[in-house]
Design a protein around this motif. Structure first.
Motif, short mmCIF file in Angstrom:
data_model
loop_
_atom_site.label_atom_id
_atom_site.label_comp_id
_atom_site.label_asym_id
_atom_site.label_seq_id
_atom_site.Cartn_x
_atom_site.Cartn_y
_atom_site.Cartn_z
N LYS A 193 -1.12 -3.53 -4.48
CA LYS A 193 -0.97 -2.41 -3.48
C LYS A 193 0.30 -1.46 -3.90
O LYS A 193 0.47 -0.32 -3.78
N GLN A 239 -11.30 4.97 -8.28
CA GLN A 239 -10.25 4.24 -7.26
C GLN A 239 -11.23 3.20 -6.46
O GLN A 239 -10.95 1.94 -6.22
N ASN A 243 -10.69 -0.84 -6.54
CA ASN A 243 -10.49 -1.54 -5.19
C ASN A 243 -11.55 -2.45 -5.11
O ASN A 243 -11.15 -3.77 -4.54
#
Length: 392
Positions: A193, A239, A243
């Motif tokens: 993160k 993305q 993730n």
């Protein structure tokens, strides 16, 4: 440069050495002098398909048609890439094409990762890693494959391993590069993160694909991939895939006998990692969790995060031995000899380790029955553990 294959059996240690005609070392100018062309070689004779699955459409490209009882070679790329960026250098390598002419080849792109893919709408739920694996039977059914030999890299290796655990009867063998069988803990999750807040998505993905040494020293190749990832893969879709990969669970495997009712991969497996790859620790741990009687561990010297790109010649040689161990490709065309096809020196020993019923004739004509698992005949197969090391 030589490829060293060590086969550890009850009979002892055997070594095979041969000189590679085209050494492919990271940093050689002749290999990477035109990196964009190197990564984007035009596919020929490939047909594109969009296949409907229970979890959405999959983009697939295929060359050839099923050949008798031979499995298809099915590939799955790493996160940040697509089938072209991940596998073009490997499958366009001359010696690899000597192999693939005997098989139908099927490249699978993860949802939305192919070049020119439309952006997913806001709120789209990207399939989980388990769901990505569960999409593959639709591909196999669509083309009428009986079973496949999977080649996966990174996230793609995880997907194919999960697929083999859920649908073992559909998988004949697996080549897993840079596989990490572990889910991320809280510390790793927080670090990912934080990295996402301080780095661009392409740079974050590059740190997954390449080691720190490569990021610093192999600037031409890294820069080429930075441009390709930024320009050919939809960043929103990427993305979502990134993730989901980082939220994966541990791959539920254990070495037989270590825990009650241990799950493991039942097919032959070749694990591959460069000795300078960020995934090295994960691959070593995966090796410790697999059945040593049907697992080969290949650690490639002077290789980084993408050995199929920087060292396709050496990886091709290892793949030949892997196929021979299952009874395929009994005779190889040796370009260094004028006599054409020659018997492989390792065919007899490796084929015998797989099954006593295989013959050279059935390996060549495609009529070979599917090889039986190691557990079916310990007398015929023996206890075998393969290790391969590529050394300079």
């Amino acid at each position: 440069m030589r490829l060293l294959l060590q086969e550890v059996t009850m009979a002892g240690l055997h070594e095979l050495r041969f000189t590679e005609e085209k050494p492919l070392l990271r940093g050689q100018d002749t290999e990477l002098e035109n990196s964009e062309a190197f990564l984007s070689t035009v596919d020929t004779d490939w047909k594109e398909h969009d296949i409907d699955t229970p979890y959405g459409l999959l983009h697939v490209v295929i060359r050839g048609s099923p050949k008798g009882n031979r499995p298809a070679i099915l590939t799955y790329h790493d996160v940040g890439l697509n089938h072209k960026l991940c596998f073009n250098a490997f499958f366009n390598f001359e010696d690899m094409q000597e192999i693939t002419k005997h098989f139908v080849v099927c490249h699978v792109d993860a949802p939305g990762q192919q070049a020119g893919a439309s952006q997913f709408p806001q709120g789209y739920q990207f399939p989980s890693m388990e769901q990505l694996a569960a999409m593959l039977p639709s591909v196999i059914q669509h083309f009428g494959f009986k079973y496949v030999i999977g080649i996966g890299v990174g996230a793609g290796a995880y997907v194919l391993a999960k697929f083999a655990l859920i649908f073992p009867d559909l998988v004949e063998g697996l080549v897993l590069m840079n596989i990490d069988p572990n889910g991320k803990g809280w510390i790793d999750w927080a670090a990912t993160k934080l990295s996402g807040l301080t780095s661009t998505l392409p740079d974050t993905v590059l740190s997954h694909l390449f080691s720190q040494e490569e990021l610093v020293n192999n600037t031409e190749l890294v820069q080429s991939y930075r441009q390709q990832i930024s320009n050919t893969v939809n960043q929103f879709n990427l993305q979502l895939f990134w993730n989901m990969y980082n939220s994966r669970r541990d791959l539920d495997i254990n070495r037989p006998g270590t825990v009650p009712n241990a799950k493991t991969l039942r097919c032959p497996v070749m694990l591959v990692v460069g000795d300078n790859a960020p995934a090295e620790d994960g691959v070593v741990e995966c090796n410790s969790k697999l059945d040593p009687t049907n697992t080969t561990f290949l650690k490639m010297a002077d290789s980084g995060g993408l050995p199929q790109v920087t060292q396709p010649g050496k990886l091709t040689e290892a793949f030949k031995y892997f196929l021979q161990g299952m009874g395929y490709i009994a005779y190889l065309k040796d370009r260094r000899l004028s006599g054409g096809a020659v018997p492989s020196a390792s065919m007899t020993r490796l084929a015998r380790s797989r099954t006593a019923s295989l013959t050279s004739a059935s390996s060549v004509d495609g009529s070979r029955p599917r090889a039986c698992p190691h557990s079916e005949s310990s007398e015929a197969l023996g206890q075998i553990n393969h290790t391969m090391e590529v050394s300079c």
